[in-house]
Design an enzyme around this catalytic site. Structure first.
Site, short mmCIF file in Angstrom:
data_model
loop_
_atom_site.label_atom_id
_atom_site.label_comp_id
_atom_site.label_asym_id
_atom_site.label_seq_id
_atom_site.Cartn_x
_atom_site.Cartn_y
_atom_site.Cartn_z
N HIS A 127 -7.55 -33.97 -4.75
CA HIS A 127 -6.68 -34.28 -3.60
C HIS A 127 -5.20 -34.38 -3.98
CE1 HIS A 127 -10.20 -34.53 -1.25
NE2 HIS A 127 -10.54 -35.77 -1.51
N HIS A 201 -8.97 -36.95 5.49
CA HIS A 201 -10.03 -37.65 4.76
C HIS A 201 -10.43 -38.95 5.47
CE1 HIS A 201 -12.22 -39.34 1.31
NE2 HIS A 201 -12.18 -38.14 0.77
N GLU A 341 -14.33 -32.81 6.00
CA GLU A 341 -13.00 -32.24 5.75
C GLU A 341 -13.01 -30.72 5.90
OE1 GLU A 341 -11.24 -34.13 1.95
OE2 GLU A 341 -13.41 -34.41 1.81
#
Length: 377
Positions: A127, A201, A341
């Site tokens: 991420h 998220h 996601e």
């Protein structure tokens, strides 16, 4: 206004109850350790739903959704105050990037040059790195009132940020309409060739973020014939494996927890549950498509996820370990929420067969996501 007419309208209002209106409200949410102020923007759709968006990480802090009886509950995990997001962020509700998901060993090559991003998930980058887009304060560009209240936030990531090339200007626009759609529209531009893959998220529990039942009883459908198996560090092997006959087959609505503890499946042992990419399409579609449908049989709440991305990363909250105290003192445990996601496939910067997350000057990256809420009888 004529007195009798005014009295009559007031009486009608009293009998019918207050009339809700769409609205946007901005309020302080605290200050970061360096003194940077954080705001909360509350979007209300006039039908009882409201979404609270934080400038920290362009994050969804709360979403109030009615059940089949009209009772509202917050279906998003997170914290009541900024201190929690600073101390144990856990990507709660956040925008993740520059590159969502994992990059093997944090390395990739672009135009023949190698780049190294910080590793923060075992041997891999996750991420965006140690200080991804979830940990920075975004700027409010504008708010949108009217029938579809919304807010647009912007973050300018400088050249070299977390090892990524190019100055990237990213925007996140959240809007809430009276049909029950929470839309998240991401865009980005760059001044040098770079890589980008933004996603959201948020941790969802349609039974309510603090419910004892958790999220494993939710029924989910994912319209995918294949998923991406991974190695022991959660990096895809490159195979598109058919879901038929596996715990990854959600083509018909199935309780999420029914097979998550399947000790015979190596893939579920790797991640202590689901943390994989489902292949909704092999290439990036040209239009929005259904990625998942989740239903809570108890409350009747339904969430559909739509996007124009080819992959859906589904994570079953495997590392919520009971050490996190969230809203109203609720303890978040393993399986108390799920994350969905829409994005490009994991490790795409190193897998040209997966497509491309390259962005060049003059191009605009986009990821359009809709979380659509309704109820069953």
């Amino acid at each position: 206004m004529h007195t009798k007419l005014g009295m009559g309208l007031a009486l009608i209002t009293m009998l019918a109850g207050p009339v809700l209106a769409s609205a946007v409200q901005r309020k302080p949410f605290g200050s970061m350790p360096d003194g940077s102020p954080v705001e909360a923007i509350v979007l209300s759709n006039g039908k009882g739903m409201s979404a609270t968006i934080l400038t920290l990480g362009a994050s969804v802090q709360s979403l109030m959704v009615p059940d089949r009886a009209g009772k509202l509950a917050d279906v998003v995990l997170g914290y009541d105050d900024l201190a929690g997001y600073v101390a144990k962020p856990n990507f709660f509700g956040a925008t993740v990037g520059r590159v969502a998901n994992r990059i093997a060993k944090g390395r990739f090559t672009l135009n023949g040059k190698s780049y190294q991003t910080p590793v923060n998930d075992g041997p891999n980058a996750l991420h965006g790195g140690t200080k991804g887009f979830d940990k920075v304060v975004w700027q409010v560009v504008e708010t949108h009132s009217g029938a579809k209240p919304g807010v647009t936030l912007r973050y300018v990531s400088p050249d070299g940020d977390q090892g990524y090339p190019g100055t990237l200007t990213a925007t996140a626009t959240y809007s809430l309409d009276d049909k029950g759609d929470l839309a998240v529209d991401y865009s980005a531009t760059t001044d040098r060739p770079t890589v980008v893959n933004l996603s959201n998220h948020t941790y969802w529990n349609l039974n309510g973020e603090g419910s004892v039942a958790g999220a494993m009883g939710l029924k989910m459908m994912i319209p995918a014939d294949a998923y991406s198996p991974t190695d022991a560090t959660a990096i895809p092997t490159g195979e598109f494996r058919p879901v038929t006959g596996t715990p990854f087959d959600f083509r018909t609505p199935t309780a999420i927890g029914l097979r998550v503890r399947n000790g015979q499946d190596e893939q579920l042992r790797f991640g202590r549950g689901y943390d994989h990419n489902w292949v909704i399409s092999r290439t990036k579609p040209k239009a929005m498509q259904l990625m998942a449908r989740v239903e809570d049989p108890e409350t009747g709440r339904v969430m559909e996820v739509l996007s124009d991305q080819p992959g859906l990363q589904f994570y079953s909250g495997n590392f919520l370990d009971g050490t996190i105290t969230g809203k109203s003192g609720h303890i978040y445990r393993e399986g108390d929420a799920i994350v969905l996601e829409p994005q490009m496939f994991p490790d795409t910067p190193n897998r040209p067969d997966f497509g491309s997350v390259r962005l060049d000057p003059g191009q605009t990256y986009a990821n359009h996501i809709v979380f659509r809420f309704s109820t069953t009888r």
